[in-house]
Design a protein around this motif. Structure first.
Motif, short mmCIF file in Angstrom:
data_model
loop_
_atom_site.label_atom_id
_atom_site.label_comp_id
_atom_site.label_asym_id
_atom_site.label_seq_id
_atom_site.Cartn_x
_atom_site.Cartn_y
_atom_site.Cartn_z
N LEU A 7 60.98 8.38 61.02
CA LEU A 7 59.43 8.18 60.48
C LEU A 7 58.81 7.77 61.87
CD1 LEU A 7 57.11 8.17 58.69
CD2 LEU A 7 57.95 5.98 57.89
N LEU A 8 57.99 9.04 62.26
CA LEU A 8 57.04 8.56 63.32
C LEU A 8 55.55 8.02 62.79
CD1 LEU A 8 55.73 8.57 66.19
CD2 LEU A 8 55.57 10.78 66.25
N GLU A 9 55.07 6.99 63.10
CA GLU A 9 53.91 6.40 62.56
C GLU A 9 52.93 5.72 63.45
OE1 GLU A 9 51.13 4.93 59.91
OE2 GLU A 9 52.89 5.74 58.95
N CYS A 10 51.86 6.21 63.96
CA CYS A 10 51.52 7.43 63.32
C CYS A 10 50.99 8.35 64.71
CB CYS A 10 50.43 7.17 62.35
SG CYS A 10 48.71 7.33 63.03
N MET A 11 50.50 9.56 64.46
CA MET A 11 50.24 10.48 65.51
C MET A 11 48.96 10.22 66.24
SD MET A 11 51.11 12.68 67.61
CE MET A 11 52.63 13.11 66.83
N SER A 12 47.94 9.66 65.43
CA SER A 12 46.87 9.34 66.09
C SER A 12 46.79 7.99 67.12
CB SER A 12 45.70 9.01 64.98
OG SER A 12 46.13 7.96 64.18
N ASN A 13 47.56 7.32 66.73
CA ASN A 13 47.70 5.98 67.54
C ASN A 13 48.65 6.33 68.89
OD1 ASN A 13 46.62 3.95 66.08
ND2 ASN A 13 48.38 3.90 64.83
N LEU A 14 49.53 7.00 68.81
CA LEU A 14 50.38 7.70 69.80
C LEU A 14 49.41 8.68 70.73
CD1 LEU A 14 53.00 7.96 71.26
CD2 LEU A 14 53.56 10.24 69.93
N LEU A 15 48.66 9.25 70.51
CA LEU A 15 47.61 10.01 71.18
C LEU A 15 46.83 9.33 71.94
CD1 LEU A 15 46.51 12.90 72.16
CD2 LEU A 15 45.06 13.00 70.18
N ALA A 16 46.34 8.32 71.20
CA ALA A 16 45.26 7.42 71.70
C ALA A 16 46.00 6.66 72.88
CB ALA A 16 44.57 6.58 70.66
N TYR A 27 44.48 6.74 76.62
CA TYR A 27 43.71 5.68 77.03
C TYR A 27 44.48 4.39 77.71
CZ TYR A 27 40.41 8.54 74.45
OH TYR A 27 39.64 9.66 73.94
N ARG A 28 45.89 4.21 77.34
CA ARG A 28 46.46 3.22 78.06
C ARG A 28 46.91 3.50 79.43
NH1 ARG A 28 47.79 -1.08 76.01
NH2 ARG A 28 49.62 -1.27 77.13
N GLU A 29 46.95 2.64 80.30
CA GLU A 29 47.21 2.85 81.77
C GLU A 29 48.63 3.63 81.86
OE1 GLU A 29 48.21 0.10 85.71
OE2 GLU A 29 46.88 -0.54 84.15
N GLU A 30 49.68 3.41 81.17
CA GLU A 30 50.84 3.96 81.24
C GLU A 30 51.04 5.34 80.62
OE1 GLU A 30 51.48 0.95 78.00
OE2 GLU A 30 50.47 1.23 79.84
N GLY A 31 49.80 5.78 79.83
CA GLY A 31 49.73 7.01 79.04
C GLY A 31 50.00 8.11 80.17
N GLN A 32 50.44 9.23 79.67
CA GLN A 32 50.45 10.48 80.30
C GLN A 32 49.66 11.49 80.29
OE1 GLN A 32 55.02 11.08 80.51
NE2 GLN A 32 54.81 10.13 78.51
#
Length: 184
Positions: free
Chosen positions: A84-93, A97-102
């Motif tokens: 269960l992946l909770e949730c896509m909107s958080n993962l995308l954000a 926007y996080r420094e380690e984001g890709q």
């Protein structure tokens, strides 16, 4: 099997997704693991309160929690696992926007990053797991106008939702805690 569960904030989509995951684990593939990929980063007291509420909701259900704010490629599953992946909107954000984001680019290059970083990785997990349930948000009905970067985030989330809905075996929108069949 890929489920896509969508709905507005507070609609009951998380509870519904958990019920599907637990049911699959008990009836279809009971020998595998039951994973909960938690993507909400605890930015502030409100986020911490939501995380605490979600932990309480899944307490005693057998979930093994994997905190994954970015870098979904680090998560693997077996063929007998329910994820269960909770949730896509958080993962995308987090990825945007996080420094380690890709996902740092916008426009066409951002779309390429989106495909590689999120869409390809969700489909990889789907192929690995016996069942993957993805929770996402329906945030497109408010009619508000946002700043350019927020509009790009919404556009990317829309692309993710459309792509996953096309690939999903089952799509449900949760409206006032009532699951409405969209597909499957």
């Amino acid at each position: 099997m890929l489920y896509l569960i969508t709905g507005g904030s507070g609609s009951g989509k998380s509870e519904y997704a958990e019920k599907i995951a637990v049911s699959w684990h008990k009836s279809e593939i009971p020998d595998g693991n039951l994973y909960y990929i938690a993507a909400m980063y605890p930015y502030d007291d409100e986020c911490r309160a939501r995380i605490k509420r979600h932990r309480a909701m899944r307490s005693g259900k057998g979930f093994q929690t994997i905190e994954c704010f970015t870098h979904l490629e680090a998560v693997d599953a077996g063929s007998g696992d329910v994820v269960l992946l909770e949730c896509m909107s958080n993962l995308l954000a987090n990825e945007m926007y996080r420094e380690e984001g890709q996902i740092k680019a916008r426009g066409e290059e951002g779309e390429r990053q989106l495909k590689t970083v999120i869409l390809d990785e969700v489909l990889r997990l789907q192929k690995q797991a016996g069942c993957l349930i993805v929770v996402t948000n329906e945030v497109f009905s408010d009619g508000a106008v946002y700043e350019e970067d927020t509009e790009e985030y919404l556009r990317f989330l829309g692309q993710i939702n459309v792509s996953l809905a096309r690939s999903a075996d089952v799509v449900r929108e949760i409206v006032y805690s009532i699951p409405v069949a969209i597909k499957g």
